[in-house]
Design a protein around this motif. Structure first.
Motif, short mmCIF file in Angstrom:
data_model
loop_
_atom_site.label_atom_id
_atom_site.label_comp_id
_atom_site.label_asym_id
_atom_site.label_seq_id
_atom_site.Cartn_x
_atom_site.Cartn_y
_atom_site.Cartn_z
N ASN A 101 51.96 6.36 -39.72
CA ASN A 101 52.50 5.40 -38.76
C ASN A 101 52.78 6.07 -37.41
OD1 ASN A 101 52.39 3.25 -40.50
ND2 ASN A 101 54.54 3.36 -41.11
N LEU A 119 52.55 3.38 -34.38
CA LEU A 119 53.29 2.21 -34.85
C LEU A 119 54.78 2.47 -34.81
CD1 LEU A 119 51.27 1.07 -38.01
CD2 LEU A 119 51.37 -0.04 -35.79
N SER A 131 50.86 -0.06 -27.46
CA SER A 131 50.01 -1.18 -27.85
C SER A 131 48.57 -0.91 -27.40
CB SER A 131 50.55 -2.43 -27.16
OG SER A 131 50.41 -3.53 -27.98
N ALA A 132 48.45 -0.49 -26.14
CA ALA A 132 47.13 -0.22 -25.59
C ALA A 132 46.47 0.97 -26.32
CB ALA A 132 47.24 0.07 -24.09
N ARG A 138 46.92 1.84 -29.42
CA ARG A 138 46.42 1.38 -30.71
C ARG A 138 45.14 0.58 -30.54
NH1 ARG A 138 52.07 0.07 -31.59
NH2 ARG A 138 51.59 -2.12 -31.32
N LEU A 139 45.12 -0.21 -29.45
CA LEU A 139 43.97 -1.07 -29.22
C LEU A 139 42.70 -0.25 -28.97
CD1 LEU A 139 42.76 -3.86 -28.71
CD2 LEU A 139 43.58 -3.73 -26.36
N PHE A 179 42.90 0.67 -37.97
CA PHE A 179 43.74 0.69 -39.18
C PHE A 179 43.03 0.04 -40.36
CE2 PHE A 179 46.97 1.02 -35.88
CZ PHE A 179 47.87 1.93 -36.42
N PHE A 232 44.41 -1.15 -44.26
CA PHE A 232 45.61 -1.22 -45.08
C PHE A 232 45.27 -1.41 -46.55
CE2 PHE A 232 46.42 -3.03 -40.91
CZ PHE A 232 47.52 -2.32 -40.48
N TYR A 243 38.05 -9.71 -33.24
CA TYR A 243 39.39 -9.85 -32.69
C TYR A 243 39.76 -8.71 -31.73
CZ TYR A 243 44.45 -10.44 -32.51
OH TYR A 243 45.74 -10.60 -32.09
N LEU A 299 40.50 -8.60 -27.54
CA LEU A 299 41.64 -8.06 -26.80
C LEU A 299 41.16 -7.05 -25.76
CD1 LEU A 299 44.22 -7.43 -29.68
CD2 LEU A 299 44.10 -9.37 -28.13
N VAL A 310 50.18 -6.94 -38.52
CA VAL A 310 48.81 -6.47 -38.43
C VAL A 310 48.28 -6.62 -37.00
CG1 VAL A 310 46.45 -6.84 -39.23
CG2 VAL A 310 48.36 -7.03 -40.83
N MET A 311 48.56 -7.79 -36.43
CA MET A 311 48.07 -8.03 -35.07
C MET A 311 48.67 -7.01 -34.11
SD MET A 311 48.08 -12.09 -34.69
CE MET A 311 46.68 -13.02 -35.22
N LEU A 312 49.98 -6.77 -34.28
CA LEU A 312 50.63 -5.78 -33.41
C LEU A 312 50.01 -4.40 -33.64
CD1 LEU A 312 54.33 -6.95 -33.80
CD2 LEU A 312 53.02 -6.97 -31.68
N ALA A 313 49.78 -4.06 -34.92
CA ALA A 313 49.23 -2.75 -35.24
C ALA A 313 47.87 -2.57 -34.57
CB ALA A 313 49.10 -2.59 -36.74
N MET A 314 47.12 -3.66 -34.50
CA MET A 314 45.78 -3.54 -33.93
C MET A 314 45.80 -3.55 -32.42
SD MET A 314 43.25 -5.49 -36.50
CE MET A 314 43.86 -7.05 -36.05
N GLY A 315 47.00 -3.56 -31.84
CA GLY A 315 47.07 -3.43 -30.39
C GLY A 315 47.26 -4.74 -29.66
N THR A 316 47.60 -5.83 -30.38
CA THR A 316 47.86 -7.09 -29.71
C THR A 316 49.18 -6.95 -28.96
OG1 THR A 316 46.89 -8.14 -31.62
CG2 THR A 316 48.02 -9.58 -30.05
N GLU A 317 49.19 -7.32 -27.70
CA GLU A 317 50.43 -7.21 -26.95
C GLU A 317 51.39 -8.32 -27.37
OE1 GLU A 317 50.42 -6.73 -22.70
OE2 GLU A 317 48.41 -5.86 -22.88
N PRO A 356 56.17 -3.32 -35.70
CA PRO A 356 54.98 -3.43 -36.57
C PRO A 356 55.22 -2.81 -37.96
CG PRO A 356 54.49 -2.19 -34.55
CD PRO A 356 55.86 -2.73 -34.39
N VAL A 357 55.96 -1.69 -37.99
CA VAL A 357 56.18 -1.04 -39.28
C VAL A 357 56.95 -1.95 -40.23
CG1 VAL A 357 57.20 0.94 -40.42
CG2 VAL A 357 56.10 1.21 -38.20
N LEU A 380 54.84 -4.95 -41.27
CA LEU A 380 53.81 -4.64 -42.26
C LEU A 380 54.40 -4.46 -43.65
CD1 LEU A 380 51.55 -2.22 -40.25
CD2 LEU A 380 50.84 -4.35 -41.33
#
Lengths: 229, 835
Positions: free
Chosen positions: A51, A56, A80-81, A83-84, A89, A91, A108, A112, B727-734, B828-829, B832
């Protein structure tokens, strides 16, 4: 070339008045193209470390560099950026977005990233083909088996060409044949595209296929072994 | 551990979910208690004031008098009988009366009034008007020709304490009677209808005036319990025998009873709407709270809990929430209602509108009725428990394994995935996710948008109903009486008297007709007068009209049901309304006498022949006006060629205000003024305002409940999807995109709700605007309102509707921000890790 570097990484949780140390000074360097696994018993700190590397969570002290950038001091938005653009990830629970089809789940992240429609579509289709899901692009997660869902998750993780892919117990919910096939797929991607994979796992199959095993115990690295090919 | 304890702990475990459900129940219940209290308070006040100021709880007349209030149906003032009635069970007090109508003349003006001759000693133990004396004094035992009247009447008749007033009427033998009275006191009951139309004189003076020596027309009684009036009336009737009628206040004030029923009907509709919306909100929250915990129930089932026990647990949880909601709702509802019950809700701004509701004063004091509180509490408790039955039953039928894995049983909609468009942007994908999330839980979405739709449809209908109601009042008033604009001398509107006039009306007419908006104009004379048949006298407004011009301005000629409209201006023909003709018991061609006052204050009478009967369907119009030829009116009132007003019909109603102000400009300095229908009927304009105000209060309550419902639904749906957001946050969604997505969902829900609600509302209104809503059962309530007939045609006026609809839409969106920001602030942690 180091893609991940940590320096004296400490993570503590406060539960009521008790301080629980999850990580007690981790120094770790991971190079581009590695296929490595964090192993150790439950509570040893594997997921916490993952994490932190994935941005995260933030460390209590110590520093982390991802692709040369120090991330401990980044704002939420910058994380955030990060991670993007830099992290993919996977899971244990697959965690696909249930209302989106396989293709849309893969798209998706690129949405973004504001990647143009055409390129996005082409890359998604080809990566889905690469993970063996050709023809299933328009299925929703509920219409896919566990193994198929995890393949979508893998496709989603690698499609935007991140610096690292973090996989937390990716095979725990799969039977051994499905899990094995999935691992072969990831290993293949690793070798062909030089994608860096970092696993956290209990699974012997993962350990067998990993090129490097880092063993954690009570929040510390007790063993770091690079396997000869 | 007992189920009760488990249920209780479950509620504590998820505090936000429980408090949301609780707030839905609390707000709903509190709103119900308040709204009902307000309506009850209004009705109670009407009854209490109307009975205690003037009428009394019971009245005894000679048999037949109540139906035909002719003085020959008076009865001897039998003191022994009076004592016997006073001694009857439940009777607290009794007072004798002589009641009839008369024309009250002050310095220069006459006005129709209701005369009540009272025993100054006995009357105060039955009615309470003496408490409202604000100047001078009440009548005393040794008073001779003294009179007490309302301040409004005194102001209009220009009378002060110490002045002399003249009552003109028809005595028992049919002769014209008049007497002088000294004003000794003025009262102010706060009820305009009483203050503007009643006068009190000593019983002896009334007997003298009406030639009723030794006679009375009524005994009025106070009893110990108003609610029991009907029983007491029956007992007394049995005791007194067939020679007497005993009437309770409900028979004496039928219009009020009908008005109260009308109010009650409206309040039941409003309360029903609120109940439905509260029910949906609560049901939705509970449905979701149970669904969200599928896995937990799976574990319980796996551990050997029986299906019945799971159902019991779910029901117990809702029951506990319901009980807490009940307590909180009652506390808030009662506190707020009680506060206003003491402080009152000030409606003095709308006094003119209140005039149409006899018995109401400027402030309304809500009334707490425990039976109502009990009823709404039970309803609320039921709606907080019953909706849990369905999910409880569903959950109990799950296979434990499926439940634990959270496997969705319902098939998913393939088609949606395949129809994905190739073009999409970031924004579009969130719209798409929002849309599909709504499909994901169709029940929840249906309930949420259903509640919005229902609230809106109900509101649209009620609004359309009142718009139809008001349109009818306005149109009928314009068509049958006041026209669009009237030109009149300044001061005339406060005093329909011959002392105010327009000279050289022909020049004015020519001038008016040059205005491009004017369709037609007609000169008129209008004065207050009394009309007498051989046995009865009624007050009315005598109108002299030009029989050629008037039909181009008002359409009374179109509603003649017997005989004919006026022909020529100098005949002795008279046109009367159906209601008045019935009351005076007249036949076509019969002669009647009209008495009125000249500009110099002297009285004058004219004899006329009933030539035509009109019926507009509204009792006020059909009773209040008499029409004669213009020339005839001018000669009766010695007005030569002068007139009181010029009535004008315009191309369009909307031109009224602007035309009036145009005309005023051209007439400045003449002492004449042009008044639009809004100026002439301020009561109507205010009534529209007061109704709008009430509607906005109801609307605010409905919207608040809808907002809470939408918030609940979204909070639950966010809670349900915590991990997905992780998940969305983890993937970088603002986080801002997460906010957007939740808000989009609310927009879609709101849009569906509003579209459905508008559709339902429009369909309902179209149906009823075709067939009308029949209010015949409440004709007492409608007859008090000038211009309204028994059938109301609802009418959608879109200009009045877009704003509430928009507000509802925005309410839904604003309500989404709290759950949306909760979702966006998730770590996010943690998200999840969420089960």
């Amino acid at each position: 070339m180091a893609i991940v570097r940590t320096e004296n990484l400490i993570k503590e949780y406060h539960q009521q008045s008790i301080v629980v140390a999850a990580l007690r000074g981790i120094d770790l360097t991971i190079n581009k193209g590695e296929f490595m696994a964090l192993v150790g018993p439950s509570g040893s700190g594997k997921t916490t470390l993952l994490n932190l590397i994935g941005g995260l969570d933030t460390p209590s002290s110590g520093r982390i560099w991802i692709a040369g950038q120090e991330i401990g001091s980044l704002s939420k938005r910058k994380l955030s950026a990060l991670r993007l653009w830099k992290v993919g990830f996977i899971f244990q629970e697959y965690n696909l977005i249930p209302v989106l089809s396989a293709l849309e789940n893969v798209e998706y992240v690129m949405l973004l990233q504001k990647i143009p429609d055409k390129e996005r579509r082409e890359r998604s289709v080809s990566v889905l083909a690469e993970v063996g899901l050709k023809g299933l692009e328009h299925r929703r997660p509920q219409e896919l088996s566990g193994g198929q869902q995890q393949r979508v998750a893998v496709a989603r993780a690698i499609v935007s060409k991140p610096s690292i892919v973090l996989a937390d117990e990716p095979t725990a919910n799969l039977d051994s044949a499905t899990g094995g096939a999935l691992l072969d797929l990831m290993r293949d991607l690793n070798e062909r595209h030089q994608v860096t994979f970092i696993f956290s796992t209990h699974d012997a199959m993962v350990m067998k296929r990993a090129k490097r095993l880092v063993q954690l115990k009570d929040g510390q690295i007790v063993n770091d072994k690079i396997k000869p090919d | 551990m007992s189920l009760l304890k488990l249920a209780y702990r479950n509620l504590w475990r998820n505090k936000s979910r429980s408090s949301i459900t609780l707030s839905a129940i609390t707000v709903g219940l509190a709103a119900l208690i308040f709204v009902w209290g307000f309506i009850d308070g209004m009705n109670e006040q009407t009854i209490e004031n109307s009975t205690t100021y003037i009428t009394g709880h019971l009245k005894i007349h000679k048999a037949g008098f109540h139906d035909d209030k002719a003085l020959y149906l008076s009865m001897p003032h039998d003191l022994a009988l009076q004592q016997r009635i006073n001694d009857a069970p439940h009777v607290v007090a009794i007072a004798p009366r002589v009641e009839d109508k008369a024309l009250l003349s002050g310095a220069d003006e006459a006005r129709g009034v209701k005369v009540i001759g009272i025993d100054p000693v006995l009357e105060p133990s039955v009615t309470t008007i003496f408490k409202a004396i604000k100047q001078g004094r009440y009548l005393q035992a040794d008073d001779g020709n003294s009179i007490v009247l309302g301040d409004k009447l005194a102001a209009k008749a220009d009378l002060k304490v110490g002045d002399e007033a003249v009552l003109v009427t028809q005595a028992r033998d049919g002769s014209l009677a008049a007497d002088r009275f000294q004003v000794v006191g003025l009262f102010d009951s706060g009820i305009d209808m009483i203050d503007a139309s009643y006068v009190f004189i000593p019983l002896s003076a009334a007997q003298e005036l009406y030639s009723l020596w030794g006679q009375i027309t009524a005994w009025t009684l106070r009893i110990d319990n108003r609610q029991m009036a009907q029983d007491s009336a029956r007992q007394l009737k049995n005791e007194l025998g067939a020679g007497f009628d005993v009437l309770d206040w409900k028979q004496l004030l039928p219009e009020m009873v009908q008005m109260i029923r009308f109010h009650e009907l409206m309040s039941y509709i409003v309360i029903f709407i609120i109940i439905v919306i509260v029910a949906v909100g609560v049901a939705n929250t509970i449905l979701m709270a149970v669904k969200e915990r599928t896995r937990e129930f799976g574990i319980m089932l796996a551990l050997g809990t029986s299906q019945l026990q799971v159902i019991q647990l779910v029901l117990l949880e809702s029951f506990i929430l319901g009980i807490f909601g009940l307590l909180l709702g009652n506390v808030f509802g009662l506190l707020v209602t009680n506060y206003f019950a003491n402080a009152g809700i000030d409606l003095t701004e709308f006094t003119l509108a209140m005039e149409t509701m006899p018995g109401l004063t400027g402030s309304v004091y809500p009334l707490i009725r425990l039976d109502r509180v009990f009823f709404v509490s039970i309803v609320t408790l039921s709606i907080s428990v019953l909706p849990a039955l369905y999910p409880a039953w569903q959950v109990s039928r799950l296979q434990p394994v499926e439940a634990i894995q959270g496997v969705a049983k319902n098939a998913v909609h393939m088609a949606w995935g395949q129809t994905t468009s190739a073009r999409s942007s970031t924004r579009l994908v969130f719209w798409r996710i929002a849309f599909r999330n709504i499909w994901r839980n169709p029940w929840r979405s249906a309930l949420t948008s259903g509640a919005t739709a229902f609230g809106l449809a109900a509101f649209l209908f009620l609004y359309a109903f009142t718009d139809g109601f008001f349109e009818q009042m306005i149109d009928n008033s314009i068509d049958f009486s006041i026209a669009h604009v009237q030109i009149e001398p300044k001061g005339y509107r406060d005093d329909y008297s011959a002392a105010y006039y327009l000279s050289q009306p022909d020049n004015l007419l020519t001038q008016v007709q040059q205005n491009p908006g004017v369709l037609a104009a007609s000169p008129r004379i209008q004065v207050e007068a009394m009309i007498s048949s051989p046995t009865k006298t009624e007050p009315l407004i005598l109108t002299g009209v030009d029989s050629d011009l008037e039909p181009h301005v008002t359409r009374l000629d179109a509603v003649i049901i017997e005989g004919k409209y006026l022909k020529g201006n100098d005949t002795t023909d008279i046109l009367l309304g159906r209601k008045l003709v019935d009351e005076l018991d007249l036949r076509m061609g019969e002669k009647i006498v009209v008495t009125t006052q000249l500009a110099d204050g002297s009285l004058v009478s004219g004899a006329y022949r009933l030539f035509g009967i009109y019926q507009t369907g509204n009792e006020t119009f059909d009773r209040m006006f008499a029409y004669i030829g213009l020339r005839q009116a001018q000669s009766l009132l010695s007005m030569q060629d002068r007139v009181s007003t010029i009535a004008i019909r315009l191309q369009e109603r909307d031109l009224s205000k602007i035309t009036a102000s145009d005309l005023n400009e051209s007439m400045s300095g003449t002492g004449y003024e042009a008044k639009s229908w809004q100026d002439i009927m301020p009561v109507l304009v205010q009534m529209i305002d007061v109704t709008r105000l009430m509607f906005f209060v109801v609307l605010a309550i409905v919207f608040a409940i809808v907002a809470i419902g939408v918030t609940n639904t979204l909070i639950m749906s966010v809670l349900e999807r915590t991990r997905e957001f992780g998940v969305m946050l983890a993937m970088g969604t603002e986080p801002r995109f997460i906010v957007r997505m939740v808000v989009y969902e609310s927009i879609v829900l709101g849009f569906i709700g509003i579209a459905l609600g508008t559709l339902m509302g429009v369909l309902l209104v179209s149906y009823y605007s075709e067939y009308g809503v029949d209010l015949s059962d409440y004709s007492g309530a409608t007859s008090a309102i000038p211009g309204l007939t028994n059938v109301v045609y609802p009418m959608l006026i879109f200009a009045n509707l877009w704003l509430p609809t928009l507000v509802l839409f925005i309410t839904g969106i604003v309500a989404a921000f709290y759950p949306a920001s909760r979702a966006a602030q998730l770590s996010p942690v943690t998200a999840l890790r969420h089960a």
